[in-house]
Enzyme design. Structure first.
Site, PDB file in Angstrom:
ATOM      1  CG  ASP A   1      46.461  15.257  23.154  1.00  0.00           C
ATOM      2  OD1 ASP A   1      45.638  14.421  22.768  1.00  0.00           O
ATOM      3  OD2 ASP A   1      47.184  15.924  22.393  1.00  0.00           O
TER       4      ASP A   1
ATOM      5  CE  LYS B   1      42.807  14.259  17.014  1.00  0.00           C
ATOM      6  NZ  LYS B   1      44.255  14.257  17.175  1.00  0.00           N
TER       7      LYS B   1
ATOM      8  CD  GLN C   1      47.285  14.837  15.235  1.00  0.00           C
ATOM      9  OE1 GLN C   1      46.346  15.281  15.893  1.00  0.00           O
ATOM     10  NE2 GLN C   1      47.439  13.547  15.011  1.00  0.00           N
TER      11      GLN C   1
HETATM   12  N1  GUN Z   1      48.854  11.744  17.103  1.00  0.00           N
HETATM   13  C1  GUN Z   1      48.258  10.524  17.074  1.00  0.00           C
HETATM   14  N2  GUN Z   1      47.370  10.412  18.090  1.00  0.00           N
HETATM   15  C2  GUN Z   1      47.416  11.572  18.777  1.00  0.00           C
HETATM   16  C3  GUN Z   1      46.719  12.064  19.925  1.00  0.00           C
HETATM   17  O1  GUN Z   1      45.892  11.393  20.536  1.00  0.00           O
HETATM   18  N3  GUN Z   1      47.045  13.323  20.307  1.00  0.00           N
HETATM   19  C4  GUN Z   1      47.969  14.071  19.656  1.00  0.00           C
HETATM   20  N4  GUN Z   1      48.220  15.293  20.120  1.00  0.00           N
HETATM   21  N5  GUN Z   1      48.635  13.646  18.595  1.00  0.00           N
HETATM   22  C5  GUN Z   1      48.353  12.408  18.157  1.00  0.00           C
END
Ligand code: GUN
Length: 294
Positions: A121, A54, A98
């Site tokens: 998100d 990311k 995350q």
């Molecule tokens: N963990 C796995 N996928 C995601 C996501 O799309 N966002 C977040 N914040 N954590 C994750």
């Protein structure tokens, strides 16, 4: 018949290019550089890879990427303090914590603490409420990426039967809202659904997001249907090695579907690209400027 394979990597690459162009315009026109802060608690190997990717993609698109790594024993109060600091930081337009978080931290409380305007998100109740009521919030990345690929393939989806297998807050439920907005007739199936095979057989669009390897059998797919497989499951082969499979029995489904996303290389790459897109959207709204055309 063999389905067309929907190339998620190519879709994602196109969207990332669009985002990079938008970022260049924002810098040039408004001296605005969108910034994304990603918070990782603990050392979960999969989460570490996601976070690294990311941050790398954020910087490649010309945006500011801020990475915050914290020990797994951080207290909830300390983590909430970090979120508050990021909420107030004018260089940060998007915040992603995350998931999953360690068991002693209340995930809902952390998500709730993120400013809805920076919640790239789209998990905050304000954003899920806005999606459910037709408002302009931030939309969860994975389902938004799925809809972009579906639109790219099908164009107008009005009146089509869409069956979503899975009812999570992160994918299934927002996916249902997004497909309703496209005027699909939407069915949300889940682990308690009776006669799942018959439900899936009625679908023009199948979105599998249930987290069970190959639960959706290929023979259930109607001829010509479009299949989006959100699942990523690691299974062990006879030789002891592992391989990634989706929630759809791909080898059989590909014989029936009109188009299908592979695993890996389907939905996965789109999620990060949409995260970047959401960060641009959030930055423009916070700065009160029009989002550049793409
Ligand atoms: N963990 C796995 N996928 C995601 C996501 O799309 N966002 C977040 N914040 N954590 C994750």
């Amino acid at each position: 018949m063999s389905a067309d394979v929907i190339d998620g990597k190519a879709f994602a690459a196109g969207l990332k290019q669009d985002v990079a162009r938008q970022v260049a315009v924002l810098k040039e026109k408004y001296d605005l550089t969108p910034g994304l802060a990603v918070v990782l608690v603990g050392e979960d190997p999969a989460s570490q890879i996601y976070v690294r990717n990311k941050n790398k993609s954020t910087k490649e698109s010309g945006m500011n990427g801020f990475e915050y790594r914290r020990d797994p024993d951080i207290s909830e109060a300390e983590l909430l303090g970090l979120v508050k600091k990021l909420n107030e930081d004018p260089l940060v337009h998007g915040i992603l914590v995350q998931l999953p978080l360690p068991g002693h931290i209340n995930e809902a409380a952390v998500i709730d603490a993120i400013s809805p305007a920076k919640d790239v998100d789209g998990f905050h109740v304000i954003n899920s409420g806005l999606l459910a009521t037709g408002g302009q919030g931030l939309v969860p990345c994975t389902p938004l990426g799925c809809v972009m690929m579906l639109k790219g393939r099908l164009g107008n989806m009005s009146g089509l039967n869409a069956v979503i297998v899975g009812r999570s807050n992160i994918v299934g439920k927002p996916m249902a809202q997004l497909l309703l907005n496209e005027n699909c007739t939407v069915t949300v199936a889940h682990s308690r659904t009776r006669n799942l095979d018959a439900v899936v057989r009625g679908a023009d669009i199948v979105v599998a997001a249930v987290g069970v390897a190959e639960l959706v059998k290929g023979s259930w797919i109607r001829d010509g249907a479009t299949v989006i497989d959100v699942g990523i499951n690691r299974i062990e082969k006879a030789d002891g090695k592992t391989r990634l499979v989706g929630d759809v029995e791909y080898a059989e489904a590909v014989k029936h579907a009109g188009a299908i996303t592979p695993v890996p290389g389907g939905v996965g790459p789109m999620t990060i690209a949409v995260l970047l897109k959401n960060t641009v959207t959030a930055a423009c709204r916070q700065a009160g400027v029009e989002e550049p055309e793409i």
